[in-house]
Design a protein around this motif. Sequence first.
Motif, PDB file in Angstrom:
ATOM      1  N   VAL A 279      44.373  41.095  40.430  1.00  0.00           N
ATOM      2  CA  VAL A 279      43.688  42.356  40.734  1.00  0.00           C
ATOM      3  C   VAL A 279      43.222  42.352  42.187  1.00  0.00           C
ATOM      4  O   VAL A 279      42.620  41.377  42.653  1.00  0.00           O
ATOM      5  CB  VAL A 279      42.462  42.563  39.815  1.00  0.00           C
ATOM      6  CG1 VAL A 279      41.679  43.808  40.221  1.00  0.00           C
ATOM      7  CG2 VAL A 279      42.893  42.658  38.358  1.00  0.00           C
ATOM      8  N   ILE A 280      43.516  43.430  42.879  1.00  0.00           N
ATOM      9  CA  ILE A 280      42.943  43.690  44.194  1.00  0.00           C
ATOM     10  C   ILE A 280      41.893  44.769  43.978  1.00  0.00           C
ATOM     11  O   ILE A 280      42.207  45.836  43.436  1.00  0.00           O
ATOM     12  CB  ILE A 280      44.018  44.201  45.181  1.00  0.00           C
ATOM     13  CG1 ILE A 280      45.155  43.187  45.307  1.00  0.00           C
ATOM     14  CG2 ILE A 280      43.407  44.507  46.543  1.00  0.00           C
ATOM     15  CD1 ILE A 280      46.410  43.772  45.929  1.00  0.00           C
ATOM     16  N   THR A 281      40.654  44.513  44.350  1.00  0.00           N
ATOM     17  CA  THR A 281      39.620  45.494  44.065  1.00  0.00           C
ATOM     18  C   THR A 281      38.806  45.862  45.293  1.00  0.00           C
ATOM     19  O   THR A 281      38.485  45.009  46.123  1.00  0.00           O
ATOM     20  CB  THR A 281      38.689  45.023  42.930  1.00  0.00           C
ATOM     21  OG1 THR A 281      37.765  46.074  42.612  1.00  0.00           O
ATOM     22  CG2 THR A 281      37.915  43.758  43.318  1.00  0.00           C
ATOM     23  N   GLN A 282      38.501  47.152  45.392  1.00  0.00           N
ATOM     24  CA  GLN A 282      37.593  47.656  46.415  1.00  0.00           C
ATOM     25  C   GLN A 282      36.140  47.506  45.971  1.00  0.00           C
ATOM     26  O   GLN A 282      35.230  47.718  46.762  1.00  0.00           O
ATOM     27  CB  GLN A 282      37.873  49.137  46.683  1.00  0.00           C
ATOM     28  CG  GLN A 282      39.266  49.425  47.226  1.00  0.00           C
ATOM     29  CD  GLN A 282      39.554  50.915  47.263  1.00  0.00           C
ATOM     30  OE1 GLN A 282      40.065  51.479  46.310  1.00  0.00           O
ATOM     31  NE2 GLN A 282      39.235  51.551  48.372  1.00  0.00           N
ATOM     32  N   ASN A 283      35.941  47.180  44.706  1.00  0.00           N
ATOM     33  CA  ASN A 283      34.599  47.160  44.132  1.00  0.00           C
ATOM     34  C   ASN A 283      33.865  45.852  44.414  1.00  0.00           C
ATOM     35  O   ASN A 283      34.489  44.788  44.499  1.00  0.00           O
ATOM     36  CB  ASN A 283      34.671  47.395  42.620  1.00  0.00           C
ATOM     37  CG  ASN A 283      35.304  48.734  42.295  1.00  0.00           C
ATOM     38  OD1 ASN A 283      35.259  49.670  43.088  1.00  0.00           O
ATOM     39  ND2 ASN A 283      35.911  48.831  41.118  1.00  0.00           N
TER      40      ASN A 283
ATOM     41  N   MET B 224      41.674  37.307  41.699  1.00  0.00           N
ATOM     42  CA  MET B 224      41.103  38.527  42.267  1.00  0.00           C
ATOM     43  C   MET B 224      41.069  38.442  43.785  1.00  0.00           C
ATOM     44  O   MET B 224      40.768  37.393  44.345  1.00  0.00           O
ATOM     45  CB  MET B 224      39.671  38.746  41.756  1.00  0.00           C
ATOM     46  CG  MET B 224      39.540  38.908  40.262  1.00  0.00           C
ATOM     47  SD  MET B 224      37.787  38.949  39.792  1.00  0.00           S
ATOM     48  CE  MET B 224      37.301  37.264  40.214  1.00  0.00           C
ATOM     49  N   TYR B 225      41.366  39.561  44.412  1.00  0.00           N
ATOM     50  CA  TYR B 225      41.185  39.717  45.853  1.00  0.00           C
ATOM     51  C   TYR B 225      40.142  40.819  46.045  1.00  0.00           C
ATOM     52  O   TYR B 225      40.435  42.002  45.835  1.00  0.00           O
ATOM     53  CB  TYR B 225      42.509  40.065  46.537  1.00  0.00           C
ATOM     54  CG  TYR B 225      43.533  38.970  46.416  1.00  0.00           C
ATOM     55  CD1 TYR B 225      43.488  37.863  47.255  1.00  0.00           C
ATOM     56  CD2 TYR B 225      44.525  39.021  45.438  1.00  0.00           C
ATOM     57  CE1 TYR B 225      44.420  36.835  47.145  1.00  0.00           C
ATOM     58  CE2 TYR B 225      45.459  38.005  45.318  1.00  0.00           C
ATOM     59  CZ  TYR B 225      45.403  36.915  46.171  1.00  0.00           C
ATOM     60  OH  TYR B 225      46.321  35.891  46.052  1.00  0.00           O
TER      61      TYR B 225
ATOM     62  N   GLY C 194      34.335  42.430  49.381  1.00  0.00           N
ATOM     63  CA  GLY C 194      33.327  41.420  49.087  1.00  0.00           C
ATOM     64  C   GLY C 194      32.838  41.478  47.653  1.00  0.00           C
ATOM     65  O   GLY C 194      33.432  42.130  46.792  1.00  0.00           O
ATOM     66  N   GLU C 195      31.739  40.778  47.381  1.00  0.00           N
ATOM     67  CA  GLU C 195      31.173  40.710  46.023  1.00  0.00           C
ATOM     68  C   GLU C 195      29.668  40.496  46.106  1.00  0.00           C
ATOM     69  O   GLU C 195      29.134  40.179  47.172  1.00  0.00           O
ATOM     70  CB  GLU C 195      31.849  39.608  45.209  1.00  0.00           C
ATOM     71  CG  GLU C 195      32.091  38.298  45.958  1.00  0.00           C
ATOM     72  CD  GLU C 195      30.893  37.389  46.049  1.00  0.00           C
ATOM     73  OE1 GLU C 195      29.884  37.630  45.359  1.00  0.00           O
ATOM     74  OE2 GLU C 195      30.966  36.418  46.819  1.00  0.00           O
TER      75      GLU C 195
ATOM     76  N   GLN D 144      43.887  40.254  53.827  1.00  0.00           N
ATOM     77  CA  GLN D 144      45.171  39.776  54.312  1.00  0.00           C
ATOM     78  C   GLN D 144      45.945  39.050  53.218  1.00  0.00           C
ATOM     79  O   GLN D 144      47.174  39.146  53.135  1.00  0.00           O
ATOM     80  CB  GLN D 144      44.968  38.854  55.527  1.00  0.00           C
ATOM     81  CG  GLN D 144      44.460  39.576  56.762  1.00  0.00           C
ATOM     82  CD  GLN D 144      45.359  40.725  57.188  1.00  0.00           C
ATOM     83  OE1 GLN D 144      46.587  40.629  57.087  1.00  0.00           O
ATOM     84  NE2 GLN D 144      44.768  41.819  57.645  1.00  0.00           N
ATOM     85  N   ARG D 145      45.220  38.341  52.361  1.00  0.00           N
ATOM     86  CA  ARG D 145      45.883  37.665  51.243  1.00  0.00           C
ATOM     87  C   ARG D 145      46.484  38.698  50.284  1.00  0.00           C
ATOM     88  O   ARG D 145      47.577  38.506  49.736  1.00  0.00           O
ATOM     89  CB  ARG D 145      44.889  36.765  50.508  1.00  0.00           C
ATOM     90  CG  ARG D 145      44.377  35.589  51.340  1.00  0.00           C
ATOM     91  CD  ARG D 145      43.574  34.641  50.492  1.00  0.00           C
ATOM     92  NE  ARG D 145      42.984  33.563  51.275  1.00  0.00           N
ATOM     93  CZ  ARG D 145      41.701  33.474  51.580  1.00  0.00           C
ATOM     94  NH1 ARG D 145      40.843  34.398  51.144  1.00  0.00           N
ATOM     95  NH2 ARG D 145      41.243  32.470  52.305  1.00  0.00           N
ATOM     96  N   ALA D 146      45.761  39.789  50.075  1.00  0.00           N
ATOM     97  CA  ALA D 146      46.256  40.854  49.199  1.00  0.00           C
ATOM     98  C   ALA D 146      47.524  41.479  49.776  1.00  0.00           C
ATOM     99  O   ALA D 146      48.487  41.743  49.042  1.00  0.00           O
ATOM    100  CB  ALA D 146      45.177  41.915  49.009  1.00  0.00           C
ATOM    101  N   VAL D 147      47.543  41.720  51.075  1.00  0.00           N
ATOM    102  CA  VAL D 147      48.723  42.278  51.720  1.00  0.00           C
ATOM    103  C   VAL D 147      49.923  41.348  51.526  1.00  0.00           C
ATOM    104  O   VAL D 147      51.034  41.794  51.193  1.00  0.00           O
ATOM    105  CB  VAL D 147      48.470  42.509  53.224  1.00  0.00           C
ATOM    106  CG1 VAL D 147      49.767  42.835  53.953  1.00  0.00           C
ATOM    107  CG2 VAL D 147      47.460  43.636  53.432  1.00  0.00           C
TER     108      VAL D 147
END
Length: 252
Positions: free
Chosen positions: A102-106, A119-120, A124-125, A179-182
């Motif tokens: 999962v790549i999340t903006q949340n 998760m990416y 942040g978190e 960058q890892r998500a990309v």
Amino acid sequence: MIKNYNEKIEVAAKLIISSKKSFALTGAGISTESGIPDFRSETGYYQKMDPISALSRDVLLKNPKRFYSEGYKILEDLNDKRPNMGHIALAELERLKLLSGVITQNIDNLHAKAGSERMYEVHGETRGIHCINCGKSYDFSVMKAKVEKNEIPPKCDNCGGTLRPNVVMFGDMMPDDFQRAVMELETTELLIVVGSSLTVSPVNFLPRYVDRLIIINSTPTPEDRNADLVFHEQAGDTLKDIVTEVKNINGI
């Protein structure tokens, strides 16, 4: 064009099953069913405060009293929320080896709470904090305890530096997770967008890295015209129905 909801659920399930590599990209819309208002709607967080002041690196460092009376309240509120059917369904797809992550903006930690393992978190978190001077990490509860004792800004027990949340604020660089998500999406066939308006840069460019696209969002997005399937439905029910159909097809 597929118009029937049940038919679209079946097609979505087959796309996921046949995909060589799939990822999910989630935004605020997946978490509204957990009682978290999104940031930009009429009932969202930003209607009550200026986001550049509420969650700004500059304000955190130069006007900490304002930060801890506004932006911090959002972060504190997120820590008490629980995952909903949407988060749980994505974790189930990962468990079934049909979702690579999962790549999340949340920043609400709900994917982690639901059991997602890969998760990416590109914004942040709110599970942790760190010292901007020595880099020492702490649990978010340490910041909460210090703020409750009126220690503003909270200081590092190791070096006395200022502690800050592990969230991407206005004025911050994007984290390594982006960058890892990309890099992940460069080898991903299918992206399932859930609860994102796809209007916030640079995350809104991520769907362009994949060949197949499913969008689940309550309102239209700029990428709807490029998607294989579009659901303008609630995220939780839609994802739950897709997982149920995946299991039916696979005889699970």
